[in-house]
Design a protein around this motif. Structure first.
Motif, short mmCIF file in Angstrom:
data_model
loop_
_atom_site.label_atom_id
_atom_site.label_comp_id
_atom_site.label_asym_id
_atom_site.label_seq_id
_atom_site.Cartn_x
_atom_site.Cartn_y
_atom_site.Cartn_z
N GLY A 19 0.79 -1.23 0.00
CA GLY A 19 0.00 0.00 0.00
C GLY A 19 0.82 1.27 0.00
N GLY A 20 2.14 1.17 -0.11
CA GLY A 20 2.97 2.37 -0.11
C GLY A 20 2.66 3.32 -1.24
N THR A 21 2.20 2.78 -2.37
CA THR A 21 1.85 3.62 -3.52
C THR A 21 0.76 4.62 -3.17
N PHE A 22 -0.15 4.24 -2.28
CA PHE A 22 -1.25 5.12 -1.91
C PHE A 22 -0.76 6.40 -1.23
N VAL A 23 0.39 6.34 -0.61
CA VAL A 23 0.96 7.51 0.06
C VAL A 23 1.97 8.22 -0.83
N ALA A 24 2.85 7.45 -1.46
CA ALA A 24 3.96 8.03 -2.22
C ALA A 24 3.50 8.81 -3.44
N LEU A 25 2.61 8.22 -4.24
CA LEU A 25 2.18 8.87 -5.47
C LEU A 25 1.47 10.19 -5.23
N PRO A 26 0.45 10.25 -4.36
CA PRO A 26 -0.20 11.55 -4.11
C PRO A 26 0.75 12.60 -3.56
N ALA A 27 1.69 12.20 -2.71
CA ALA A 27 2.62 13.17 -2.13
C ALA A 27 3.51 13.80 -3.20
N LEU A 28 3.98 13.00 -4.14
CA LEU A 28 4.84 13.54 -5.19
C LEU A 28 4.06 14.38 -6.19
N VAL A 29 2.81 13.98 -6.46
CA VAL A 29 1.96 14.82 -7.33
C VAL A 29 1.69 16.16 -6.65
N ALA A 30 1.40 16.12 -5.35
CA ALA A 30 1.15 17.36 -4.60
C ALA A 30 2.39 18.25 -4.57
N ALA A 31 3.58 17.62 -4.65
CA ALA A 31 4.82 18.39 -4.65
C ALA A 31 5.14 18.98 -6.02
N GLY A 32 4.34 18.66 -7.04
CA GLY A 32 4.50 19.30 -8.33
C GLY A 32 4.93 18.42 -9.48
N LEU A 33 5.11 17.13 -9.27
CA LEU A 33 5.52 16.26 -10.36
C LEU A 33 4.31 15.80 -11.17
N PRO A 34 4.44 15.69 -12.51
CA PRO A 34 3.36 15.11 -13.32
C PRO A 34 3.09 13.67 -12.88
N PRO A 35 1.85 13.18 -13.05
CA PRO A 35 1.50 11.85 -12.54
C PRO A 35 2.42 10.72 -13.00
N VAL A 36 2.76 10.66 -14.29
CA VAL A 36 3.62 9.57 -14.77
C VAL A 36 5.00 9.67 -14.13
N THR A 37 5.56 10.87 -14.10
CA THR A 37 6.87 11.06 -13.47
C THR A 37 6.80 10.76 -11.98
N ALA A 187 11.92 -2.19 -12.47
CA ALA A 187 11.30 -0.98 -13.00
C ALA A 187 12.19 0.24 -12.80
N THR A 188 12.87 0.27 -11.66
CA THR A 188 13.72 1.42 -11.34
C THR A 188 14.85 1.59 -12.34
N VAL A 189 15.45 0.50 -12.76
CA VAL A 189 16.54 0.58 -13.73
C VAL A 189 16.09 1.32 -14.98
N LEU A 190 14.91 1.00 -15.47
CA LEU A 190 14.39 1.69 -16.66
C LEU A 190 14.00 3.13 -16.35
N PHE A 191 13.36 3.35 -15.21
CA PHE A 191 12.91 4.70 -14.87
C PHE A 191 14.09 5.68 -14.73
N LEU A 192 15.20 5.19 -14.21
CA LEU A 192 16.36 6.06 -14.02
C LEU A 192 16.96 6.52 -15.34
N PHE A 193 16.85 5.67 -16.37
CA PHE A 193 17.50 5.99 -17.64
C PHE A 193 16.52 6.49 -18.71
N ALA A 194 15.23 6.19 -18.56
CA ALA A 194 14.30 6.50 -19.64
C ALA A 194 13.15 7.41 -19.25
N SER A 195 13.12 7.90 -18.02
CA SER A 195 12.05 8.80 -17.60
C SER A 195 12.63 10.13 -17.17
N ASP A 196 11.77 11.00 -16.66
CA ASP A 196 12.21 12.33 -16.22
C ASP A 196 12.64 12.35 -14.76
N VAL A 197 12.70 11.19 -14.12
CA VAL A 197 13.01 11.15 -12.70
C VAL A 197 14.38 11.76 -12.40
#
Length: 249
Positions: A19-37, A187-197
């Motif tokens: 259930g960590g996604t339920f906390v992490a995702l909204p917090a980062l969106v609230a901090a200004g990141l686009p949903p996918v990022t 998933a992290t390996v790809l996100f670090l090299f292919a996303s805006d993270v």
């Protein structure tokens, strides 16, 4: 501070029952990141916490029936990578539309998954007797979902293992933690090299620190608190975040 606290909460939730996604995702969106990022950043940030929890649980990890832990981990990492590719390749708008429904689906699984599992197991009277190959196929597809979004993926894994080969959900929790960690790592390996993270590293880094703290503490607490209390915390968080997302949408 909000992102740090969200990281602690997310790491702890993942350790005690998912259930960590339920906390992490909204917090980062609230901090200004686009949903996918934000979703990618949440996965990256939660990896160390998941690995920390897996380290605490390592003496209790067991194979799933006749399926070795090594083969299961390979399926988890392969599926997690495919899910990450789908998140990055599909239009961002489709993910934004899907998020409230993904949260709702995950909340329903959290709320009724165990009851449904008991009902199905009682009706069957015995496990389905899935072959190791079938277990790996299920694990791969669940991990695809985990790499794309991930909410309640650990509960879904436990359901398949229990119904398929008779794994006790409580005894399978350490294996759940390690397999969810494997999905996140791939998933992290790809996100670090292919996303805006990587272009906005501060927020994921702050959440990462919190998730490590929460992951270690949560795993220790989970081994002492009653399961009902832990499930109540996870479900309460899930319901709250789902309602908030539907209202904002």
């Amino acid at each position: 501070m909000l992102v740090l606290l969200a990281g602690v909460g997310a790491g702890a939730l993942n350790a005690v029952g998912g259930g960590g996604t339920f906390v992490a995702l909204p917090a980062l969106v609230a901090a200004g990141l686009p949903p996918v990022t934000a979703n990618a950043a949440a996965t990256v940030a939660l990896v160390p916490g998941s690995l920390s929890s897996a380290w605490v649980y390592r003496p209790d990890v067991r194979p799933v029936g006749s399926t070795s832990t090594r083969a299961l981990t390979a399926a988890s990492m392969g599926g997690g990578a495919v899910g990450a590719v789908l998140l990055l390749a599909l239009p961002a708008a489709s993910f934004e539309v899907a998020v409230p429904w993904l949260l709702a689906f995950a909340t329903v699984v959290l709320a009724f998954g165990r009851s449904a599992l008991r009902a199905v197991s009682g009706a069957l009277g015995r496990p389905l007797g899935l072959s190791p190959r079938a277990v790996l196929v299920w694990q791969f597809f669940l991990s695809v979902y985990g790499g794309y979004f991930g909410g309640a993926v650990g509960i879904l894994m436990l359901a398949v293992w229990s119904i398929g080969v008779g794994v006790d959900p409580a005894a399978g929790n350490p294996t759940r933690v390690t397999q969810v960690a494997a999905v996140y790592v791939a998933a992290t390996v790809l996100f670090l090299f292919a996303s805006d993270v990587a272009q906005a590293p501060l927020l994921p880094a702050v959440m990462l620190v919190g998730a490590v703290i929460g992951g270690v503490a949560g795993a220790q607490v989970a081994r002492r608190l009653p399961a009902r209390v832990l499930r109540g915390v996870v479900l309460g968080t899930a319901v709250t975040m789902t309602v908030v997302y539907f209202l904002l949408g």
